[in-house]
Design a protein around this motif. Sequence first.
Motif, PDB file in Angstrom:
ATOM      1  N   GLY A  61       0.691   3.101   9.295  1.00 52.46           N
ATOM      2  CA  GLY A  61       1.300   1.566   8.001  1.00 52.46           C
ATOM      3  C   GLY A  61       1.091   0.278   9.067  1.00 52.46           C
ATOM      4  O   GLY A  61       1.434  -0.186   8.960  1.00 52.46           O
ATOM      5  N   LEU A 106      -2.608  -0.683   8.278  1.00 50.70           N
ATOM      6  CA  LEU A 106      -2.590  -1.273   7.316  1.00 50.70           C
ATOM      7  C   LEU A 106      -2.110  -2.194   7.322  1.00 50.70           C
ATOM      8  O   LEU A 106      -3.041  -3.386   6.672  1.00 50.70           O
ATOM      9  CB  LEU A 106      -2.447  -0.142   6.464  1.00 50.70           C
ATOM     10  N   ALA A 107      -1.321  -2.547   7.691  1.00 44.93           N
ATOM     11  CA  ALA A 107      -0.468  -3.753   7.692  1.00 44.93           C
ATOM     12  C   ALA A 107      -1.145  -5.184   8.719  1.00 44.93           C
ATOM     13  O   ALA A 107      -1.494  -6.012   7.828  1.00 44.93           O
ATOM     14  CB  ALA A 107       0.522  -4.006   9.047  1.00 44.93           C
ATOM     15  N   TRP A 135       0.048  -7.841   6.463  1.00 48.08           N
ATOM     16  CA  TRP A 135       0.732  -7.925   6.264  1.00 48.08           C
ATOM     17  C   TRP A 135       2.364  -7.836   7.100  1.00 48.08           C
ATOM     18  O   TRP A 135       1.907  -7.844   7.738  1.00 48.08           O
ATOM     19  CB  TRP A 135       0.376  -6.867   4.720  1.00 48.08           C
ATOM     20  N   PHE A 171       4.901  -6.191   8.741  1.00 49.78           N
ATOM     21  CA  PHE A 171       5.516  -4.526   8.903  1.00 49.78           C
ATOM     22  C   PHE A 171       6.852  -4.495   9.326  1.00 49.78           C
ATOM     23  O   PHE A 171       7.326  -4.832   9.637  1.00 49.78           O
ATOM     24  CB  PHE A 171       4.515  -4.163   9.914  1.00 49.78           C
ATOM     25  N   THR A 223       4.393  -6.871   2.335  1.00 48.02           N
ATOM     26  CA  THR A 223       4.757  -5.537   3.214  1.00 48.02           C
ATOM     27  C   THR A 223       4.371  -4.433   3.160  1.00 48.02           C
ATOM     28  O   THR A 223       3.476  -4.260   2.694  1.00 48.02           O
ATOM     29  CB  THR A 223       6.189  -6.000   3.106  1.00 48.02           C
ATOM     30  N   VAL A 224       4.479  -3.460   4.577  1.00 52.37           N
ATOM     31  CA  VAL A 224       3.843  -2.416   4.521  1.00 52.37           C
ATOM     32  C   VAL A 224       4.680  -1.483   5.623  1.00 52.37           C
ATOM     33  O   VAL A 224       5.418  -3.005   6.635  1.00 52.37           O
ATOM     34  CB  VAL A 224       2.984  -2.188   5.442  1.00 52.37           C
ATOM     35  N   THR A 232       7.596   1.725   6.476  1.00 56.18           N
ATOM     36  CA  THR A 232       7.292   3.544   6.563  1.00 56.18           C
ATOM     37  C   THR A 232       8.418   4.132   6.500  1.00 56.18           C
ATOM     38  O   THR A 232       9.916   3.089   6.220  1.00 56.18           O
ATOM     39  CB  THR A 232       7.078   3.751   8.082  1.00 56.18           C
TER      40      THR A 232
END
Length: 160
Positions: free
Chosen positions: A12, A15-16, A21, A23, A70-71, A73
């Motif tokens: 996560g 990716l963010a 993005w 997180f 957003t990301v 988890t």
Amino acid sequence: MGVSGTGKTTIGRLLADRLGWAFAEGDDFHPPANVARMQAGIPLDDEARLPWLRAVRDWTAEQDAAGRSTVVTCSALRVAYRDVLREAPGRTRFVHLVGDASLVGTRMRQRAGHFMPPSLLPSQLATLEVLGDDEDGVVVPVDGPPAQVAETALGALGLG
């Protein structure tokens, strides 16, 4: 999304960072009672999970209202849990991280300082409803290095 130990936080964050993005770590939204319960080796039931899922959903809604993607988890083990997360405005997509139970169990035993004991992995696997073909998301194996898993996820999402 996925069971504990699949690398949700690591992937996560990757990716963010890659997407620029916001997180959030879904575990941070758990009330203290949930954390205590899991530390004691007691799986959460739906009643305990619902306020947590709503808190995650509300955070994504706040970010969306501020114009931020957003990301976040979140185990999101069941379709009903993912349905709660999808109540937030905007598009909610899932990256379902999957790994062999022995690999995931080994990872859980090797990490330090996490409240989720490896003894709860079987209950998570029993609760898990895999991401359906009708759900917006992708399934990504976690048997490679984190950077490779993140790149696979980005490619599968069309964000690579």
